[in-house]
Enzyme design. Structure first.
Site, PDB file in Angstrom:
ATOM      1  N   ASP A   1      -8.752  -4.935 -18.362  1.00 58.16           N
ATOM      2  CA  ASP A   1      -9.059  -5.886 -19.318  1.00 58.16           C
ATOM      3  C   ASP A   1      -7.791  -6.149 -20.085  1.00 58.16           C
ATOM      4  OD1 ASP A   1      -9.564  -7.028 -21.736  1.00 58.16           O
ATOM      5  OD2 ASP A   1     -11.060  -5.682 -22.617  1.00 58.16           O
TER       6      ASP A   1
ATOM      7  N   HIS B   1       0.767  -1.265   0.016  1.00 58.97           N
ATOM      8  CA  HIS B   1       0.023   0.024   0.053  1.00 58.97           C
ATOM      9  C   HIS B   1       0.789   1.260   0.178  1.00 58.97           C
ATOM     10  CE1 HIS B   1      -3.574   2.472   0.472  1.00 58.97           C
ATOM     11  NE2 HIS B   1      -4.230   1.493   1.058  1.00 58.97           N
TER      12      HIS B   1
END
Length: 432
Positions: free
Chosen positions: A380, A164
């Site tokens: 994608d 993170h």
């Protein structure tokens, strides 16, 4: 669908030897500065993306994703480096260019068998993300680890393990989407803005707020005893109708003119958790949540900022006040915490860390992380958008995650873990 908690089924994943994927071209070397907003949340976040296309199988999925990773790392070269400690005792990236860790794997079943990934399941879903063997701390873990697991049905899962401190949700999403664009031979829609020194502490530091997010609270309700029980993980779906109901409830007594979905849901969950954990009326309790500061900084942070642009804000009061007042009280506290986040508050938080090196305390605290506005589902790699995506586990027992859900992403899934007895009560309180 079979459920992962069904003990008769065990997901078997055969992992190959990990390899290092370096940037496709020579990149800058040397030390890369991490801001104080990056320092505070150096936790590992594990997520999975499930892909299945009617048009093509998974034969070359690992190869395509690996090659695209090598190319996208040219733009995101700090992810190919390693974390180390600076001369000031802070986290910094050593841009060595050695590469991200990449693992190919195969599962013994069709992807459908994994079941419900809307609730964290560290045991089953954890097999889809590669863990560095023997790593004792985050310095021994590369900032980015990826695993592509092929399933017998022609689907595959991309499991990511990212630190993170390298980016917040928006930054991570922009990176993964850029990786997908690269995989499809497209230019980056949002190239990363890499200079984190725009969020450097001021000299001299100027602390203008009390920053109660760091306050240590005494556990006078003995909730730590409850946490000795078995932990149960659940997800609760709030559809648009339920969310509207919560907002109406919050405004019922006329004390609030308006309230957002986030404010109503956060307050509702905070109240329910205090009740389920049987907090005493005079038990102080703290709510922490991240606010995206990108547009709140003056001037706003540049588009594509590759780093943490989020700041923790807080609300502190007694459990009795939350439980004995109408819903509008807790919602009002959440609103105040949101409105507190201004440019000067965020710069004060950056300077506070510079002076104290404190970490936010999680005693008697609820930390809400909102992923419901993040479009992870649009990634994608050439196989269409993921059929499912989500976290593998929650980073801390005090963390509750909000995820968007459903066809139009209008519902919110609330994910959390609680001790077994508290979870039973919490489930009843969720019946709105």
């Amino acid at each position: 669908m079979a459920n992962a908690s069904n003990q008769a089924f065990e997901l078997c994943v055969k992992q190959e030897e990990p390899i290092l994927v370096a940037p496709a071209e020579e990149t800058e070397k040397g030390l890369y500065f991490l801001s104080n907003l990056d320092q505070n949340i150096a936790v590992i976040v594990r997520t999975i993306y499930c892909f299945k296309s009617k048009l093509k199988g998974n034969e070359d999925a690992a190869e395509v994703i690996k090659n695209a990773l090598s190319k996208v790392l040219v733009h995101y070269y700090p992810l190919a480096g390693r974390l180390t400690i600076s001369s000031e005792g802070k986290l910094i990236v050593d841009c060595t260019g050695e590469g991200a860790v990449f693992v190919e794997a195969e599962a013994n079943c069709a992807m459908e068998v994994i079941g419900d990934i809307t609730k964290p399941d560290p045991i089953t879903l954890g097999k889809l993300v590669y863990d560095i063997p023997g790593a004792q701390n985050i310095l021994q873990m590369p900032p980015l680890v990826a695993q592509v697991t092929k399933f017998t049905c022609g689907g595959f899962v991309l499991g990511l393990c990212m630190n993170h401190c390298m980016f917040d949700g928006i930054g991570a999403m922009e990176f993964v989407n850029s990786w997908g664009e690269t995989s499809r031979g497209l230019p980056l829609n949002v190239p990363p803005f890499k200079d984190r020194s725009i969020l450097k502490a001021r000299n001299p530091p100027k602390i203008e707020f009390s920053h109660k997010e760091f306050a240590e609270i005494a556990d006078i309700s003995d909730t730590s005893k409850l946490y000795e029980e078995e932990m149960l993980y659940r997800s609760f779906c709030f559809d648009p109708e339920k969310l509207d109901h919560l907002k109406k409830n919050a405004k019922e007594d006329g004390l609030l003119a308006k309230c957002t979905t986030f404010e109503a849901l956060s307050a509702f969950v905070w109240r329910a958790r205090c009740q389920a954990l049987k907090m005493k009326p005079d038990q102080q309790t703290k709510l922490l949540f991240a606010v995206d500061g990108r547009s709140r900084f003056v001037p706003p942070i540049p588009k594509g900022y590759f780093g943490n642009g989020i700041v923790l804000t807080n609300s502190l009061c007694s459990a009795g006040e939350i439980l004995n007042n109408p819903p509008s009280f807790a919602v009002g506290l959440v609103q105040k915490a949101v409105n507190m986040v201004t440019d000067s508050y965020m710069r004060s938080a950056i300077d506070y860390f510079e002076m104290t090196r404190d970490r936010p305390s999680l005693a008697a605290t609820l930390l809400i992380t909102t992923w419901s506005r993040l479009s992870f589902h649009t990634t994608d790699f050439g196989w269409g958008e993921p059929v499912l995506s989500g976290p593998v586990a929650l980073p801390e027992k005090e963390v509750i995650l909000f995820l968007s859900h459903g066809q139009e992403r209008k519902s919110i899934n609330v994910l959390l873990g609680l001790p077994a007895s508290a979870m039973r009560e919490f489930e009843e309180l969720m019946q709105v």
